[in-house]
Scaffold this active site. Sequence first.
Site, PDB file in Angstrom:
ATOM      1  N   ASN A   7       1.034  -1.112  -0.488  1.00 32.89           N
ATOM      2  CA  ASN A   7       0.304  -0.069   0.252  1.00 32.89           C
ATOM      3  C   ASN A   7       0.609   1.677   0.182  1.00 32.89           C
ATOM      4  O   ASN A   7       1.428   1.334   1.085  1.00 32.89           O
ATOM      5  CB  ASN A   7      -1.201  -0.007   1.316  1.00 32.89           C
ATOM      6  CG  ASN A   7      -1.584   1.030   1.342  1.00 32.89           C
ATOM      7  OD1 ASN A   7      -1.591   1.897   0.781  1.00 32.89           O
ATOM      8  ND2 ASN A   7      -2.896   0.548   1.719  1.00 32.89           N
ATOM      9  N   HIS A  10       1.157   5.939   2.087  1.00 34.02           N
ATOM     10  CA  HIS A  10       2.302   7.393   2.818  1.00 34.02           C
ATOM     11  C   HIS A  10       3.291   7.867   2.333  1.00 34.02           C
ATOM     12  O   HIS A  10       4.021   8.686   2.385  1.00 34.02           O
ATOM     13  CB  HIS A  10       2.575   6.612   3.834  1.00 34.02           C
ATOM     14  CG  HIS A  10       1.375   6.791   5.101  1.00 34.02           C
ATOM     15  ND1 HIS A  10       0.126   6.746   4.806  1.00 34.02           N
ATOM     16  CD2 HIS A  10       0.888   5.180   5.092  1.00 34.02           C
ATOM     17  CE1 HIS A  10      -1.104   6.468   5.896  1.00 34.02           C
ATOM     18  NE2 HIS A  10      -0.963   5.646   6.119  1.00 34.02           N
ATOM     19  N   HIS A  43      -5.709   4.092  -1.544  1.00 32.28           N
ATOM     20  CA  HIS A  43      -6.847   4.495  -1.014  1.00 32.28           C
ATOM     21  C   HIS A  43      -6.790   5.646  -1.565  1.00 32.28           C
ATOM     22  O   HIS A  43      -6.135   6.415  -1.218  1.00 32.28           O
ATOM     23  CB  HIS A  43      -6.914   3.617   0.284  1.00 32.28           C
ATOM     24  CG  HIS A  43      -8.293   4.532   1.163  1.00 32.28           C
ATOM     25  ND1 HIS A  43      -8.588   3.954   2.450  1.00 32.28           N
ATOM     26  CD2 HIS A  43      -9.314   4.150   0.392  1.00 32.28           C
ATOM     27  CE1 HIS A  43      -9.613   4.317   2.644  1.00 32.28           C
ATOM     28  NE2 HIS A  43     -10.125   4.828   1.022  1.00 32.28           N
ATOM     29  N   ARG A  45      -8.881   8.328  -1.392  1.00 33.12           N
ATOM     30  CA  ARG A  45     -10.058   8.166  -0.482  1.00 33.12           C
ATOM     31  C   ARG A  45     -10.666   9.706  -0.781  1.00 33.12           C
ATOM     32  O   ARG A  45     -10.592  10.626  -1.059  1.00 33.12           O
ATOM     33  CB  ARG A  45      -9.077   9.056   1.594  1.00 33.12           C
ATOM     34  CG  ARG A  45      -8.466   8.281   2.125  1.00 33.12           C
ATOM     35  CD  ARG A  45      -7.982   8.162   3.316  1.00 33.12           C
ATOM     36  NE  ARG A  45      -9.376   8.188   4.291  1.00 33.12           N
ATOM     37  CZ  ARG A  45      -9.383   7.528   5.448  1.00 33.12           C
ATOM     38  NH1 ARG A  45      -8.747   6.725   5.118  1.00 33.12           N
ATOM     39  NH2 ARG A  45     -10.407   8.111   6.480  1.00 33.12           N
ATOM     40  N   ARG A  49      -6.617  13.155   0.725  1.00 33.42           N
ATOM     41  CA  ARG A  49      -5.398  13.354   1.936  1.00 33.42           C
ATOM     42  C   ARG A  49      -4.091  12.604   1.720  1.00 33.42           C
ATOM     43  O   ARG A  49      -3.266  13.619   1.741  1.00 33.42           O
ATOM     44  CB  ARG A  49      -5.680  12.608   3.320  1.00 33.42           C
ATOM     45  CG  ARG A  49      -5.638  11.734   3.589  1.00 33.42           C
ATOM     46  CD  ARG A  49      -5.934  11.207   5.062  1.00 33.42           C
ATOM     47  NE  ARG A  49      -7.247  11.523   5.436  1.00 33.42           N
ATOM     48  CZ  ARG A  49      -7.465  10.989   6.916  1.00 33.42           C
ATOM     49  NH1 ARG A  49      -6.686  10.142   7.409  1.00 33.42           N
ATOM     50  NH2 ARG A  49      -8.729  11.455   7.343  1.00 33.42           N
ATOM     51  N   GLU A  70      -8.281   0.541  -2.995  1.00 26.86           N
ATOM     52  CA  GLU A  70      -9.105   0.536  -1.806  1.00 26.86           C
ATOM     53  C   GLU A  70     -10.193   1.847  -1.780  1.00 26.86           C
ATOM     54  O   GLU A  70      -9.743   2.837  -2.092  1.00 26.86           O
ATOM     55  CB  GLU A  70      -8.639   0.818  -0.613  1.00 26.86           C
ATOM     56  CG  GLU A  70      -7.796  -0.529  -0.085  1.00 26.86           C
ATOM     57  CD  GLU A  70      -7.159  -0.073   1.252  1.00 26.86           C
ATOM     58  OE1 GLU A  70      -6.894   1.068   1.381  1.00 26.86           O
ATOM     59  OE2 GLU A  70      -5.843  -0.526   1.317  1.00 26.86           O
ATOM     60  N   THR A 101      -8.375   3.855   7.790  1.00 30.74           N
ATOM     61  CA  THR A 101      -9.375   3.504   8.076  1.00 30.74           C
ATOM     62  C   THR A 101      -9.560   1.836   9.856  1.00 30.74           C
ATOM     63  O   THR A 101      -8.699   1.600  10.138  1.00 30.74           O
ATOM     64  CB  THR A 101      -9.148   1.912   7.227  1.00 30.74           C
ATOM     65  OG1 THR A 101      -8.501   2.339   5.832  1.00 30.74           O
ATOM     66  CG2 THR A 101     -11.117   1.262   6.978  1.00 30.74           C
ATOM     67  N   GLU A 151     -11.358  -9.395   3.077  1.00 32.75           N
ATOM     68  CA  GLU A 151      -9.857  -9.041   3.191  1.00 32.75           C
ATOM     69  C   GLU A 151      -9.969  -8.686   4.917  1.00 32.75           C
ATOM     70  O   GLU A 151     -11.204  -8.009   5.165  1.00 32.75           O
ATOM     71  CB  GLU A 151      -9.220  -7.717   2.775  1.00 32.75           C
ATOM     72  CG  GLU A 151      -7.751  -7.305   4.111  1.00 32.75           C
ATOM     73  CD  GLU A 151      -7.217  -5.723   3.069  1.00 32.75           C
ATOM     74  OE1 GLU A 151      -7.580  -5.633   2.300  1.00 32.75           O
ATOM     75  OE2 GLU A 151      -6.216  -4.853   3.996  1.00 32.75           O
ATOM     76  N   HIS A 191      -4.304  -4.414   7.626  1.00 33.49           N
ATOM     77  CA  HIS A 191      -4.240  -3.536   8.450  1.00 33.49           C
ATOM     78  C   HIS A 191      -3.509  -3.647  10.011  1.00 33.49           C
ATOM     79  O   HIS A 191      -2.786  -4.484  10.300  1.00 33.49           O
ATOM     80  CB  HIS A 191      -5.791  -3.310   8.584  1.00 33.49           C
ATOM     81  CG  HIS A 191      -5.555  -1.421   9.352  1.00 33.49           C
ATOM     82  ND1 HIS A 191      -5.501  -0.919  10.558  1.00 33.49           N
ATOM     83  CD2 HIS A 191      -6.517  -1.089   8.999  1.00 33.49           C
ATOM     84  CE1 HIS A 191      -5.122   0.144  10.191  1.00 33.49           C
ATOM     85  NE2 HIS A 191      -6.475   0.305   9.259  1.00 33.49           N
ATOM     86  N   GLY A 213       0.845  -1.578   4.477  1.00 35.37           N
ATOM     87  CA  GLY A 213       1.363   0.028   4.207  1.00 35.37           C
ATOM     88  C   GLY A 213       2.457   0.378   5.047  1.00 35.37           C
ATOM     89  O   GLY A 213       3.649   0.517   4.650  1.00 35.37           O
TER      90      GLY A 213
HETATM   91  N1  PXP Z   1      -6.272  -2.976   3.941  1.00 37.98           N
HETATM   92  C1  PXP Z   1      -6.904  -1.665   4.585  1.00 37.98           C
HETATM   93  C2  PXP Z   1      -8.355  -1.907   3.681  1.00 37.98           C
HETATM   94  C3  PXP Z   1      -6.886  -0.414   5.036  1.00 37.98           C
HETATM   95  O1  PXP Z   1      -7.577   0.398   4.842  1.00 37.98           O
HETATM   96  C4  PXP Z   1      -5.109  -0.129   4.961  1.00 37.98           C
HETATM   97  C5  PXP Z   1      -4.808   1.408   5.686  1.00 37.98           C
HETATM   98  O2  PXP Z   1      -5.282   1.537   4.032  1.00 37.98           O
HETATM   99  C6  PXP Z   1      -3.993  -0.791   4.843  1.00 37.98           C
HETATM  100  C7  PXP Z   1      -4.445  -2.436   4.461  1.00 37.98           C
HETATM  101  C8  PXP Z   1      -2.798  -0.867   5.284  1.00 37.98           C
HETATM  102  O3  PXP Z   1      -3.098  -0.881   6.786  1.00 37.98           O
HETATM  103  P1  PXP Z   1      -1.304  -0.427   6.832  1.00 37.98           P
HETATM  104  O4  PXP Z   1      -0.867   1.386   6.408  1.00 37.98           O
HETATM  105  O5  PXP Z   1      -1.893  -0.663   8.941  1.00 37.98           O
HETATM  106  O6  PXP Z   1      -0.578  -1.375   6.934  1.00 37.98           O
END
Ligand code: PXP
Length: 246
Positions: A7, A10, A43, A45, A49, A70, A101, A151, A191, A213
Amino acid sequence: MSQLNVNIDHVATLRQARLVEEPDPVWAAVECELGGAAGITMHLREDRRHIQPRDVRLVRQTAAVKVNLEMAMTEAMIRFAVQLKPDQVTLVPEKRRELTTEGGLDCVRQQRRLAAAVRRLRKAGIEVSAFIAPTADQAAAAADAGCQAVELHTGAYANARGPAAIARCLRALETGRDAAWQRNLIVHAGHGLNYRNIGPVAQIEALADFNIGHSIIARSVFVGLRQATRQMIELLGAYGGPSGIE
Ligand code: PXP
């Protein structure tokens, strides 16, 4: 066999901090691919952002690996996805004030709306996954709405402290996986996963994709994104996933 989708949100967060052109998430996607990632997750959004529509369009055009978008279940996002045709859409709940999220999509309460969204996305040839809390009723509702995958939200596991709480969260993830399997869903996870907590989750049998991510982008500041991707793949491989790349 498990696979890693990085992901890259960032990378865009850092760019948006100055509203300039670098670092470019499109470059990041290339680095992740060179590090062996099987997919790129972004993602888009509603508040824009971090990731911008331009990023998603360019990554869609240039990535050779799977593109997982996403997004919230809004009319504007559904239209965007149908036009863009990512390989996969992951439907997530979205709140403006959240840092990230926070919870899973409530597929039980939103089943009719979800089913309508899934129908339109699938008609465009997009695989649809729903980001859910790892419970049997959420998995069943996602399947009933026509999702092909779920997921499992690993945030509770990532936040758990102490062996008993961690074991409870791992059991919940297995319960969610089993319920999803019973409904023939593909099961992904993500996540809050990082280099320290990935081990036990990677050992859970037959999870398909890991969407990770923040921890990878954070490590990339010090070792580079290609290497950070490679290190995560090695950990997934060490615990039963793919062996990664040379
Ligand atoms: N999966 C989903 C559905 C998410 O919303 C996120 C965060 O954007 C992630 C995975 C990745 O999470 P992390 O950045 O904490 O690894």
